[in-house]
Design a protein around this motif. Structure first.
Motif, PDB file in Angstrom:
ATOM      1  N   ILE A  66      -1.566  -5.291 -17.518  1.00 35.10           N
ATOM      2  CA  ILE A  66      -1.232  -5.784 -18.852  1.00 35.10           C
ATOM      3  C   ILE A  66       0.229  -6.221 -18.845  1.00 35.10           C
ATOM      4  O   ILE A  66       1.093  -5.505 -18.330  1.00 35.10           O
ATOM      5  N   ILE A  67       0.514  -7.383 -19.394  1.00 35.05           N
ATOM      6  CA  ILE A  67       1.879  -7.908 -19.415  1.00 35.05           C
ATOM      7  C   ILE A  67       2.632  -7.309 -20.598  1.00 35.05           C
ATOM      8  O   ILE A  67       2.110  -7.240 -21.713  1.00 35.05           O
ATOM      9  N   THR A  68       3.860  -6.871 -20.342  1.00 34.67           N
ATOM     10  CA  THR A  68       4.657  -6.216 -21.378  1.00 34.67           C
ATOM     11  C   THR A  68       5.991  -6.933 -21.589  1.00 34.67           C
ATOM     12  O   THR A  68       6.492  -7.634 -20.704  1.00 34.67           O
ATOM     13  N   ALA A  69       6.545  -6.708 -22.779  1.00 31.65           N
ATOM     14  CA  ALA A  69       7.844  -7.270 -23.148  1.00 31.65           C
ATOM     15  C   ALA A  69       8.680  -6.176 -23.790  1.00 31.65           C
ATOM     16  O   ALA A  69       8.193  -5.065 -24.058  1.00 31.65           O
ATOM     17  N   CYS A 121      -4.565  -8.189 -25.643  1.00 32.40           N
ATOM     18  CA  CYS A 121      -3.399  -8.052 -24.777  1.00 32.40           C
ATOM     19  C   CYS A 121      -3.466  -9.033 -23.606  1.00 32.40           C
ATOM     20  O   CYS A 121      -4.480  -9.095 -22.885  1.00 32.40           O
ATOM     21  N   ALA A 122      -2.398  -9.778 -23.409  1.00 31.77           N
ATOM     22  CA  ALA A 122      -2.319 -10.724 -22.296  1.00 31.77           C
ATOM     23  C   ALA A 122      -2.295  -9.962 -20.979  1.00 31.77           C
ATOM     24  O   ALA A 122      -1.511  -9.021 -20.797  1.00 31.77           O
ATOM     25  N   GLU A 140       0.801  -1.213   0.000  1.00 33.48           N
ATOM     26  CA  GLU A 140       0.000   0.000   0.000  1.00 33.48           C
ATOM     27  C   GLU A 140       0.841   1.275   0.000  1.00 33.48           C
ATOM     28  O   GLU A 140       0.304   2.379  -0.080  1.00 33.48           O
ATOM     29  N   ASP A 141       2.152   1.135   0.084  1.00 35.60           N
ATOM     30  CA  ASP A 141       3.026   2.304   0.079  1.00 35.60           C
ATOM     31  C   ASP A 141       3.386   2.759  -1.328  1.00 35.60           C
ATOM     32  O   ASP A 141       4.183   3.685  -1.493  1.00 35.60           O
ATOM     33  N   ARG A 142       2.808   2.149  -2.349  1.00 35.83           N
ATOM     34  CA  ARG A 142       3.137   2.504  -3.727  1.00 35.83           C
ATOM     35  C   ARG A 142       1.867   2.518  -4.579  1.00 35.83           C
ATOM     36  O   ARG A 142       0.854   1.915  -4.220  1.00 35.83           O
ATOM     37  N   ALA A 143       1.955   3.241  -5.697  1.00 35.57           N
ATOM     38  CA  ALA A 143       0.818   3.280  -6.613  1.00 35.57           C
ATOM     39  C   ALA A 143       0.648   1.923  -7.277  1.00 35.57           C
ATOM     40  O   ALA A 143       1.639   1.223  -7.553  1.00 35.57           O
ATOM     41  N   PRO A 144      -0.592   1.509  -7.556  1.00 32.83           N
ATOM     42  CA  PRO A 144      -0.792   0.219  -8.217  1.00 32.83           C
ATOM     43  C   PRO A 144      -0.176   0.217  -9.618  1.00 32.83           C
ATOM     44  O   PRO A 144      -0.498   1.088 -10.426  1.00 32.83           O
ATOM     45  N   PRO A 145       0.707  -0.724  -9.936  1.00 33.23           N
ATOM     46  CA  PRO A 145       1.230  -0.819 -11.294  1.00 33.23           C
ATOM     47  C   PRO A 145       0.111  -1.134 -12.282  1.00 33.23           C
ATOM     48  O   PRO A 145      -0.885  -1.775 -11.941  1.00 33.23           O
ATOM     49  N   ILE A 146       0.277  -0.669 -13.515  1.00 36.35           N
ATOM     50  CA  ILE A 146      -0.686  -0.974 -14.569  1.00 36.35           C
ATOM     51  C   ILE A 146      -0.140  -2.017 -15.533  1.00 36.35           C
ATOM     52  O   ILE A 146      -0.892  -2.583 -16.319  1.00 36.35           O
ATOM     53  N   ASN A 147       1.169  -2.246 -15.484  1.00 38.03           N
ATOM     54  CA  ASN A 147       1.813  -3.218 -16.364  1.00 38.03           C
ATOM     55  C   ASN A 147       2.683  -4.147 -15.531  1.00 38.03           C
ATOM     56  O   ASN A 147       3.109  -3.799 -14.429  1.00 38.03           O
ATOM     57  N   ALA A 148       2.975  -5.324 -16.068  1.00 37.61           N
ATOM     58  CA  ALA A 148       3.867  -6.285 -15.425  1.00 37.61           C
ATOM     59  C   ALA A 148       4.858  -6.794 -16.466  1.00 37.61           C
ATOM     60  O   ALA A 148       4.469  -7.169 -17.571  1.00 37.61           O
ATOM     61  N   ARG A 149       6.119  -6.789 -16.120  1.00 36.00           N
ATOM     62  CA  ARG A 149       7.162  -7.236 -17.051  1.00 36.00           C
ATOM     63  C   ARG A 149       7.125  -8.758 -17.176  1.00 36.00           C
ATOM     64  O   ARG A 149       7.155  -9.474 -16.180  1.00 36.00           O
ATOM     65  N   VAL A 150       7.088  -9.230 -18.412  1.00 35.36           N
ATOM     66  CA  VAL A 150       6.970 -10.667 -18.644  1.00 35.36           C
ATOM     67  C   VAL A 150       8.163 -11.430 -18.085  1.00 35.36           C
ATOM     68  O   VAL A 150       8.044 -12.593 -17.701  1.00 35.36           O
ATOM     69  N   GLU A 151       9.319 -10.764 -18.000  1.00 34.53           N
ATOM     70  CA  GLU A 151      10.515 -11.435 -17.522  1.00 34.53           C
ATOM     71  C   GLU A 151      10.407 -11.835 -16.050  1.00 34.53           C
ATOM     72  O   GLU A 151      11.119 -12.735 -15.589  1.00 34.53           O
ATOM     73  N   LYS A 152       9.525 -11.154 -15.291  1.00 35.40           N
ATOM     74  CA  LYS A 152       9.450 -11.389 -13.848  1.00 35.40           C
ATOM     75  C   LYS A 152       8.076 -11.814 -13.352  1.00 35.40           C
ATOM     76  O   LYS A 152       7.950 -12.299 -12.233  1.00 35.40           O
ATOM     77  N   VAL A 153       7.039 -11.615 -14.170  1.00 33.44           N
ATOM     78  CA  VAL A 153       5.682 -11.712 -13.641  1.00 33.44           C
ATOM     79  C   VAL A 153       5.337 -13.089 -13.096  1.00 33.44           C
ATOM     80  O   VAL A 153       4.599 -13.210 -12.104  1.00 33.44           O
ATOM     81  N   ALA A 154       5.865 -14.147 -13.695  1.00 34.65           N
ATOM     82  CA  ALA A 154       5.466 -15.500 -13.287  1.00 34.65           C
ATOM     83  C   ALA A 154       6.134 -15.953 -12.001  1.00 34.65           C
ATOM     84  O   ALA A 154       5.646 -16.892 -11.353  1.00 34.65           O
ATOM     85  N   HIS A 155       7.234 -15.294 -11.605  1.00 37.93           N
ATOM     86  CA  HIS A 155       8.006 -15.807 -10.479  1.00 37.93           C
ATOM     87  C   HIS A 155       8.239 -14.781  -9.375  1.00 37.93           C
ATOM     88  O   HIS A 155       8.671 -15.148  -8.286  1.00 37.93           O
ATOM     89  N   GLY A 156       7.977 -13.512  -9.647  1.00 43.49           N
ATOM     90  CA  GLY A 156       8.184 -12.504  -8.625  1.00 43.49           C
ATOM     91  C   GLY A 156       7.092 -12.531  -7.572  1.00 43.49           C
ATOM     92  O   GLY A 156       5.955 -12.966  -7.811  1.00 43.49           O
ATOM     93  N   ARG A 214       6.385  -2.965 -24.909  1.00 38.43           N
ATOM     94  CA  ARG A 214       5.163  -3.137 -25.685  1.00 38.43           C
ATOM     95  C   ARG A 214       4.277  -4.135 -24.961  1.00 38.43           C
ATOM     96  O   ARG A 214       4.769  -5.038 -24.264  1.00 38.43           O
ATOM     97  N   PRO A 215       2.962  -4.004 -25.074  1.00 34.06           N
ATOM     98  CA  PRO A 215       2.093  -5.046 -24.515  1.00 34.06           C
ATOM     99  C   PRO A 215       2.240  -6.330 -25.307  1.00 34.06           C
ATOM    100  O   PRO A 215       2.516  -6.306 -26.521  1.00 34.06           O
ATOM    101  N   ILE A 216       2.084  -7.455 -24.649  1.00 33.45           N
ATOM    102  CA  ILE A 216       2.101  -8.739 -25.340  1.00 33.45           C
ATOM    103  C   ILE A 216       0.728  -8.951 -25.961  1.00 33.45           C
ATOM    104  O   ILE A 216      -0.267  -9.146 -25.253  1.00 33.45           O
TER     105      ILE A 216
END
Length: 220
Positions: free
Chosen positions: A145-148, A129-130, A69-85, A161-163
């Motif tokens: 939205i997941i980006t690459a 968009c994924a 809650e100490d940060r603004a909600p992200p609107i995108n997620a990097r595909v390189e990290k999203v599955a494991h972060g 870019r969005p996937i």
């Protein structure tokens, strides 16, 4: 990917592009106004599958876990990290498609203001968009939205870019039978290439989120 997109076609057009067989549920009240300039933290049309099949909902664009809650909600997620972060771990299993007519990026070209560009599919179809999100019917629901990395000439407009998935892959992305590891590989390797898109300068009026209308998507 910058934080602005368009959804000016009807929901039926988005569902037709996905081409998923069977009935679907429209959970959006009324036809809605065409939206040419959609900002983060506002409701956006998303398509997803639950135990009853395909459904269309409006969901807030942006999400964060309860402990962030100490940060603004992200609107995108990097595909390189999203599955494991750790940040997106809770929503990684909850896949969706965000259909958009186009998105916008801003480029510093040396003028008094950054120049906005519109990016869309060359074939005129909506971009599927994924995405992933929380869809529990609660106040803190939202999606990203997941980006690459950008490819080809698109790098000159933005480095991300969005996937965007083909209809066939979008249906697989939504399917409950698609394992998380398989979904990760789809996102990493099977997004539409840069040559599937076109981009051009548009009016700086798009910088004001209160501005709407088809003039925003015309070449400047």
């Amino acid at each position: 990917m910058c934080g602005r997109l368009s959804q000016y076609r009807g929901i039926h057009d988005f569902v037709d592009t996905l081409a998923m067989p069977g009935a679907w549920r429209n959970n959006i009240d009324g036809p809605g106004e065409p939206r040419y300039n959609v900002a983060p933290s506002t409701p956006v049309v998303v398509l997803r599958v639950d135990e009853a099949g395909l459904r269309a909902d409006r969901v807030k664009w942006g999400w964060r876990p309860h402990w962030a809650e100490d940060r603004a909600p992200p609107i995108n997620a990097r595909v390189e990290k999203v599955a494991h972060g750790a940040f997106f771990r809770a929503i990684w299993p909850h896949r969706a498609i965000t259909p958009v007519d186009n998105w916008y990026e801003w480029v510093d070209e040396g003028g008094p203001k950054k120049q906005p560009y519109l990016i869309r599919r060359r074939d005129g179809r909506p971009a599927l968009c994924a995405s992933i999100g929380q869809f529990a019917g609660q106040a803190n629901d939202g999606f990203v939205i997941i980006t690459a990395d950008a490819q080809g000439g698109m790098v000159d407009v933005h480095d991300r870019r969005p996937i965007v998935l083909s209809p066939e892959l979008a249906r697989a992305w939504l399917a409950s039978t698609t394992a998380p590891a398989q979904a990760e590989q789809m996102a990493l390797n099977l997004g539409e290439p840069a040559d599937a898109f076109e981009w051009y300068r548009v009016s700086t009026a798009v910088g004001n989120v209160r501005n709407q209308g088809p003039a925003l998507i015309q070449p400047a």
